[in-house]
Each structure stands twice: as C-alpha cells, then as structure tokens.
Design an enzyme around this catalytic site. Structure first.
Site, short mmCIF file in Angstrom:
data_model
loop_
_atom_site.label_atom_id
_atom_site.label_comp_id
_atom_site.label_asym_id
_atom_site.label_seq_id
_atom_site.Cartn_x
_atom_site.Cartn_y
_atom_site.Cartn_z
N ASP A 166 0.84 -1.20 0.00
CA ASP A 166 0.00 0.00 0.00
C ASP A 166 0.88 1.24 0.00
OD1 ASP A 166 -2.64 1.49 0.53
OD2 ASP A 166 -1.34 2.19 2.15
N TYR A 200 2.86 10.30 0.53
CA TYR A 200 4.04 9.82 1.24
C TYR A 200 5.32 10.34 0.57
CZ TYR A 200 0.54 6.51 3.04
OH TYR A 200 -0.57 5.94 3.59
N LYS A 216 -3.57 5.86 -3.51
CA LYS A 216 -4.64 6.75 -3.05
C LYS A 216 -4.79 7.96 -3.96
CE LYS A 216 -3.61 5.11 1.56
NZ LYS A 216 -2.31 4.49 1.27
#
Length: 328
Positions: A47, A52, A78
């Site tokens: 994931d 990030y 995401k």
C-alpha cells in the site's frame, strides 16, 4: 470473494508511508532492502500514496517491484492529491520528502490526474485498489464534510466507473478517523468495497471503531485494512501517537500495558498485530517500516502464541473491550 484473499498469505501487507521519508531521511538502500525483505518473506500486498513524501514512496516501490511479475502482487494507492512540477518548502511528517508542490483536490478530474501520475511513478499499467485519502477531520477540520461531498460527487463516481470498466478491482477510503468511514458506509447510492482505517482499530484504541464501523462493515461485507497498528510507534515505546507527540496519558497507558505483557512474557508488538488482525472484517494489517529485519519480525510475531490469560487480564482491567474478537 474478498479482494485481498489471494494477496494476503500471512494476514499482513506492507505500508510504505515510512519509505516516503516520514520523520527522517531514509536512504535508498534502506527503502529497497525493506521492500525486498517483504517480498522474500512472502508479502504480496503493498500500500502506498502520493502523499508519502510527495510521491517518493511510490517511486521507490515502483523501482523495487519493477522486475516482479505484475500478476504476483496486489497494489493499492490513493487519490485526493496530485503533484505539480513547481516546488514548495515542506514541513510536518514528510518534510524530508520530495519538494514538489502538492494539490489537494477530490474532484473527478483530479482523481484521473492523480492516478495517471501514480501509474507512472509505480511503473505499472494498473492498480488493484484505490483509496480516497484523508477526506477526514484530522486534515480538513470542520471543512471535512465539504471535502467529503466533493469526493462523493467526484472521486467516488470516477472510481466506481473505473471499477465497472475493470480498470481497478475496488475502491474505498483511507483515513485516520472513524467518521468518514461511517458516513461512507451509510451512503445509499454508492458502496465502497474496502477501507483503510489507520490508527483506529488497535490495541491502544478501538472502542469507537468496534461500535460504529466494524458491525456495518460486516453487514455490508466490506473489507477493512488496518494501518498504523502501533499508533505511530507509541505502542512500541515511541514518542509519537497518531502522528503527533504522545501525551502523558498515552505514555502511561503504554507503560501499564507493557507491565502486563512482561508478566506473561508477551511482546506488545505481537499483541498489537494479532489484536488488529483478529476481527473478521479485517483482511490485512499493514505495519510500515524502514528496516528489513522489522518486516521479518512482524510476520513472525503474527504467528506467535499468546496466552489466553493475557487477553483475559487486559479485558478485566479495561484495556480492551470485552466485545472485541480476540486471536484464537
């Protein structure tokens, strides 16, 4: 069939937030070593997110998996943020990440842009699951409901269309609070397939999730992935709790748990991992790490036998809910 059935052999995946230089500057060698260790140990669910390190975690994950057969692993990222070529000064969790300017936007158009950028960074032609990221009070304060409505009319519909076309296998929310998940589960027109709940179903805090979202998830047969099972490291004696400095109450809570765990010769890390993964709605727990040896330890501790009396004492002293499913 659940989306993650084939991908999660050990009950665990790898969360990559730390590989985006969360809190510190992580070397390329550390990052690639961590991902390779996860692969060698049989982990096949990864994931990540544009957030990030402004795409850094995605870039590193893409490089590390570039030589792996795409059908052999499950990938989630995401939407809700995309990168610009311009730069900005960073602060907070990812101040050591890339300097690209980040735009937060939950519209359909921005969702498409975000996915296109992620595919490029990840060096892949497809994604398995896409989470709508951080449409939540901890990021947007009182305006989070407005952001949720933007996502409902934009990102949600865009991702649902992608699922219908077979571009992705499923979609949901990736958030650090309970309210958005509850709201999404109660929607009438669209039903997400899977949620990533970070910090909210853990040994340190789970009452609200257990009461408000887990029953709904089971009823609607929606999968849950538990992120940050150590609450940003607080459970393991770290100084952060839910991505902020841990206060005295949290530190005292952890000390008391540690005392009980020591009496039974139980690792709190093992207890935290096994507690978060024990609920039948949970398909995977995804601790993040920047150390290869920690990934190996996590998988070993997921299988470690924990005395039933340990769990009974935690219940009797009010540390965990008597309604929480426990490891068998």
């Amino acid at each position: 069939m659940k989306l993650l059935n084939k991908a999660v052999k050990h009950g665990a995946g790898l969360g990559t937030a730390p590989l985006g230089n969360m809190y510190r500057d992580v070397s390329e060698e550390e990052a690639f070593g961590t991902i390779q260790s996860a692969w060698n140990m049989g982990i096949r669910y990864f994931d990540t997110a544009p957030h990030y390190g402004a795409g850094l975690a995605e870039i590193r994950l893409g490089k590390a998996l570039a030589d792996k057969p795409r059908d052999d692993f499950f990938l989630s990222t995401k939407v809700g943020r995309y990168m610009k070529d311009s730069t900005e000064e960073k602060e907070g969790l990812f101040k050591y990440g890339r300097q690209n300017e980040v735009v937060t936007d939950y519209s359909g158009e921005s969702t498409r842009i975000s996915i296109e950028q992620s595919l490029e960074r990840l060096q892949t032609d497809r994604l398995d699951v896409v989470f709508v990221h951080d449409v939540s009070p901890d990021f947007h304060g009182d305006a989070w409901t407005e952001k949720f409505e933007q996502a409902r009319s934009g990102a949600f519909h865009e991702l649902e269309e992608m699922k219908k076309k077979g571009t992705i296998k499923g979609w949901g929310l990736g958030v650090n609070t309970i309210s958005p998940i509850k709201l999404a589960l109660e929607m009438g027109e669209l039903t997400p397939d899977i949620f990533l709940t970070a910090t909210q179903y853990t040994l340190l805090q789970h009452e609200q999730a257990l009461k408000e979202i887990m029953p709904l998830a089971e009823e609607k047969q929606v999968e849950m992935v538990v992120g940050s099972p150590y609450n940003s490291g607080a459970l393991l004696g770290g100084s952060y709790f839910d991505y902020e400095a841990a206060d005295a109450n949290v530190l005292n809570h952890v000390r008391q748990l540690k005392q009980i765990a020591d009496e039974y010769n139980v690792s709190l890390k093992a207890a935290g991992l096994q507690f978060s993964s024990a609920h039948p709605a949970v398909s995977a727990v995804i601790p993040g790490s920047t150390k290869a040896e920690h990934v190996e330890e996590d998988l070993r501790l997921l299988q470690e036998e924990i005395p039933k009396d340990f769990w009974k004492e935690l219940i009797s002293k009010g540390f965990i809910s008597e309604k929480a499913p426990l490891p068998v």
